[in-house]
Scaffold this motif. Structure first.
Motif, PDB file in Angstrom:
ATOM      1  N   ASP A   1       0.712  -1.348  -0.073  1.00 55.69           N
ATOM      2  CA  ASP A   1       0.355   0.149  -0.134  1.00 55.69           C
ATOM      3  C   ASP A   1       0.617   1.527   0.146  1.00 55.69           C
ATOM      4  O   ASP A   1       0.506   2.002  -0.999  1.00 55.69           O
ATOM      5  CB  ASP A   1      -0.904   0.177   1.254  1.00 55.69           C
TER       6      ASP A   1
ATOM      7  N   ILE B   1       0.805   4.429  -3.533  1.00 53.99           N
ATOM      8  CA  ILE B   1       0.261   5.344  -2.740  1.00 53.99           C
ATOM      9  C   ILE B   1       1.671   6.718  -2.817  1.00 53.99           C
ATOM     10  O   ILE B   1       1.798   7.074  -3.634  1.00 53.99           O
ATOM     11  CB  ILE B   1      -0.457   5.361  -1.253  1.00 53.99           C
TER      12      ILE B   1
ATOM     13  N   VAL C   1      -4.705  11.401  -5.042  1.00 54.20           N
ATOM     14  CA  VAL C   1      -4.820  11.473  -3.118  1.00 54.20           C
ATOM     15  C   VAL C   1      -4.902  12.728  -3.107  1.00 54.20           C
ATOM     16  O   VAL C   1      -4.259  13.907  -3.191  1.00 54.20           O
ATOM     17  CB  VAL C   1      -2.737  10.711  -3.528  1.00 54.20           C
TER      18      VAL C   1
ATOM     19  N   ARG D   1      -6.949   8.053  -2.270  1.00 52.14           N
ATOM     20  CA  ARG D   1      -6.410   7.396  -3.099  1.00 52.14           C
ATOM     21  C   ARG D   1      -7.181   6.788  -4.043  1.00 52.14           C
ATOM     22  O   ARG D   1      -7.557   5.629  -3.873  1.00 52.14           O
ATOM     23  CB  ARG D   1      -5.650   6.216  -3.362  1.00 52.14           C
TER      24      ARG D   1
END
Length: 158
Positions: free
Chosen positions: A42, A46, A59, A74
Protein backbone atom coordinates in the motif's frame (compact mmCIF):
# COMPACT_ATOMS: atom_id res chain seq x y z
CA UNK A 1 -13.43 22.31 10.52
CA UNK A 2 -11.95 19.66 8.22
CA UNK A 3 -10.67 20.46 4.75
CA UNK A 4 -9.53 18.17 1.94
CA UNK A 5 -6.72 19.05 -0.45
CA UNK A 6 -4.74 17.30 -3.15
CA UNK A 7 -1.78 15.42 -1.68
CA UNK A 8 1.78 16.48 -2.39
CA UNK A 9 4.96 14.37 -2.50
CA UNK A 10 5.79 15.71 0.98
CA UNK A 11 2.71 13.91 2.33
CA UNK A 12 4.36 10.53 1.75
CA UNK A 13 5.72 10.39 5.32
CA UNK A 14 2.25 10.95 6.82
CA UNK A 15 0.80 8.26 4.56
CA UNK A 16 3.56 5.77 5.43
CA UNK A 17 3.12 6.47 9.14
CA UNK A 18 -0.61 5.75 9.06
CA UNK A 19 -0.90 3.09 6.33
CA UNK A 20 -1.16 0.42 9.04
CA UNK A 21 -4.74 1.69 9.59
CA UNK A 22 -5.64 0.01 6.29
CA UNK A 23 -5.27 -3.32 8.14
CA UNK A 24 -6.65 -2.41 11.59
CA UNK A 25 -9.20 -5.21 11.68
CA UNK A 26 -9.16 -8.99 11.77
CA UNK A 27 -7.86 -10.22 8.43
CA UNK A 28 -8.96 -13.61 7.08
CA UNK A 29 -6.69 -16.35 8.44
CA UNK A 30 -4.96 -16.90 5.11
CA UNK A 31 -4.06 -13.17 4.89
CA UNK A 32 -2.86 -12.58 8.46
CA UNK A 33 0.73 -13.62 7.76
CA UNK A 34 0.76 -11.18 4.82
CA UNK A 35 -0.25 -8.16 6.89
CA UNK A 36 3.17 -6.44 6.78
CA UNK A 37 3.57 -7.18 3.07
CA UNK A 38 0.14 -5.70 2.40
CA UNK A 39 1.01 -2.50 4.26
CA UNK A 40 4.35 -2.22 2.43
CA UNK A 41 2.56 -2.68 -0.90
CA UNK A 42 0.00 0.00 0.00
CA UNK A 43 2.75 2.46 0.94
CA UNK A 44 4.66 1.68 -2.26
CA UNK A 45 1.66 2.21 -4.54
CA UNK A 46 0.45 5.37 -2.84
CA UNK A 47 3.94 6.89 -2.76
CA UNK A 48 4.38 6.05 -6.44
CA UNK A 49 1.07 7.78 -7.20
CA UNK A 50 2.33 10.92 -5.41
CA UNK A 51 5.59 10.89 -7.38
CA UNK A 52 4.15 10.08 -10.81
CA UNK A 53 1.53 12.85 -10.84
CA UNK A 54 -0.70 10.74 -13.14
CA UNK A 55 -3.99 12.55 -13.80
CA UNK A 56 -5.85 9.20 -13.53
CA UNK A 57 -4.46 8.40 -10.06
CA UNK A 58 -5.07 10.98 -7.35
CA UNK A 59 -4.44 11.17 -3.60
CA UNK A 60 -6.17 13.62 -1.27
CA UNK A 61 -5.34 14.61 2.32
CA UNK A 62 -7.84 15.59 5.02
CA UNK A 63 -6.65 18.23 7.49
CA UNK A 64 -8.13 19.53 10.72
CA UNK A 65 -8.61 23.23 11.54
CA UNK A 66 -4.98 23.46 12.70
CA UNK A 67 -3.70 22.09 9.37
CA UNK A 68 -2.77 18.70 10.84
CA UNK A 69 -3.17 15.79 8.42
CA UNK A 70 -5.81 13.39 9.71
CA UNK A 71 -6.57 11.14 6.75
CA UNK A 72 -6.02 10.32 3.10
CA UNK A 73 -7.76 8.72 0.16
CA UNK A 74 -6.43 7.41 -3.15
CA UNK A 75 -8.80 7.24 -6.10
CA UNK A 76 -7.95 6.01 -9.60
CA UNK A 77 -9.62 5.54 -12.96
CA UNK A 78 -10.13 1.94 -14.03
CA UNK A 79 -11.70 0.27 -17.04
CA UNK A 80 -14.87 -1.76 -16.52
CA UNK A 81 -14.40 -5.37 -17.61
CA UNK A 82 -17.83 -5.60 -19.25
CA UNK A 83 -18.35 -2.21 -20.87
CA UNK A 84 -14.82 -0.88 -21.32
CA UNK A 85 -16.04 2.33 -19.69
CA UNK A 86 -13.80 4.29 -17.34
CA UNK A 87 -14.96 4.46 -13.74
CA UNK A 88 -13.42 5.69 -10.51
CA UNK A 89 -12.16 3.33 -7.83
CA UNK A 90 -11.15 4.11 -4.25
CA UNK A 91 -7.94 2.15 -3.71
CA UNK A 92 -7.23 3.28 -0.16
CA UNK A 93 -8.81 5.40 2.56
CA UNK A 94 -7.46 6.05 6.06
CA UNK A 95 -8.54 8.25 8.93
CA UNK A 96 -6.20 8.42 11.93
CA UNK A 97 -7.59 7.04 15.19
CA UNK A 98 -7.84 10.45 16.90
CA UNK A 99 -10.03 11.79 14.08
CA UNK A 100 -12.48 8.88 13.85
CA UNK A 101 -16.13 9.87 14.00
CA UNK A 102 -15.49 13.53 13.18
CA UNK A 103 -16.46 13.42 9.51
CA UNK A 104 -13.05 13.12 7.84
CA UNK A 105 -13.90 9.82 6.15
CA UNK A 106 -17.17 11.22 4.84
CA UNK A 107 -15.40 14.30 3.44
CA UNK A 108 -12.69 12.18 1.81
CA UNK A 109 -15.33 9.99 0.13
CA UNK A 110 -17.20 13.10 -1.03
CA UNK A 111 -13.97 14.51 -2.50
CA UNK A 112 -13.42 11.21 -4.32
CA UNK A 113 -16.95 11.53 -5.73
CA UNK A 114 -16.21 15.06 -6.94
CA UNK A 115 -12.97 13.94 -8.56
CA UNK A 116 -14.76 11.04 -10.26
CA UNK A 117 -17.39 13.37 -11.68
CA UNK A 118 -14.67 15.69 -12.98
CA UNK A 119 -13.20 12.68 -14.77
CA UNK A 120 -16.63 11.98 -16.33
CA UNK A 121 -17.00 8.70 -14.42
CA UNK A 122 -20.59 7.45 -14.05
CA UNK A 123 -19.80 5.37 -10.97
CA UNK A 124 -17.24 4.83 -8.25
CA UNK A 125 -16.26 1.53 -6.65
CA UNK A 126 -14.17 0.26 -3.75
CA UNK A 127 -13.21 -3.05 -2.21
CA UNK A 128 -13.40 -3.90 1.46
CA UNK A 129 -12.59 -7.04 3.40
CA UNK A 130 -15.73 -8.76 4.68
CA UNK A 131 -14.48 -8.57 8.28
CA UNK A 132 -13.95 -4.79 8.17
CA UNK A 133 -17.39 -4.00 9.59
CA UNK A 134 -16.52 -0.47 10.70
CA UNK A 135 -15.47 0.55 7.17
CA UNK A 136 -18.41 -1.24 5.58
CA UNK A 137 -20.79 0.80 7.74
CA UNK A 138 -19.13 4.05 6.63
CA UNK A 139 -19.33 3.06 2.96
CA UNK A 140 -22.98 2.05 3.19
CA UNK A 141 -23.84 5.38 4.85
CA UNK A 142 -22.04 7.09 1.94
CA UNK A 143 -24.31 5.30 -0.55
CA UNK A 144 -22.17 2.35 -1.61
CA UNK A 145 -23.95 -0.94 -2.32
CA UNK A 146 -22.55 -4.47 -2.59
CA UNK A 147 -21.98 -5.43 -6.22
CA UNK A 148 -19.52 -8.32 -6.01
CA UNK A 149 -18.73 -10.97 -3.50
CA UNK A 150 -15.26 -12.40 -4.05
CA UNK A 151 -14.46 -15.94 -2.99
CA UNK A 152 -10.95 -17.23 -2.39
CA UNK A 153 -9.86 -20.84 -2.16
CA UNK A 154 -6.49 -21.85 -0.79
CA UNK A 155 -4.85 -24.43 -3.04
CA UNK A 156 -2.49 -27.04 -1.73
CA UNK A 157 1.17 -26.34 -2.40
CA UNK A 158 2.51 -28.29 -5.32
Amino acid sequence: MITVRKALPGDAAFIAEHAHRLRDFELPAWRSKEKNEMIKADIHHITKALQDANANDCVFIAEDAAGKSIGFIRVVLQTDYYTGEQHAHVNDIVVIAEAEGKGAGKLLLERADEWAKQQQARWITLNVFNENFRARSVYEKAGYKIEWIKYLKILENI
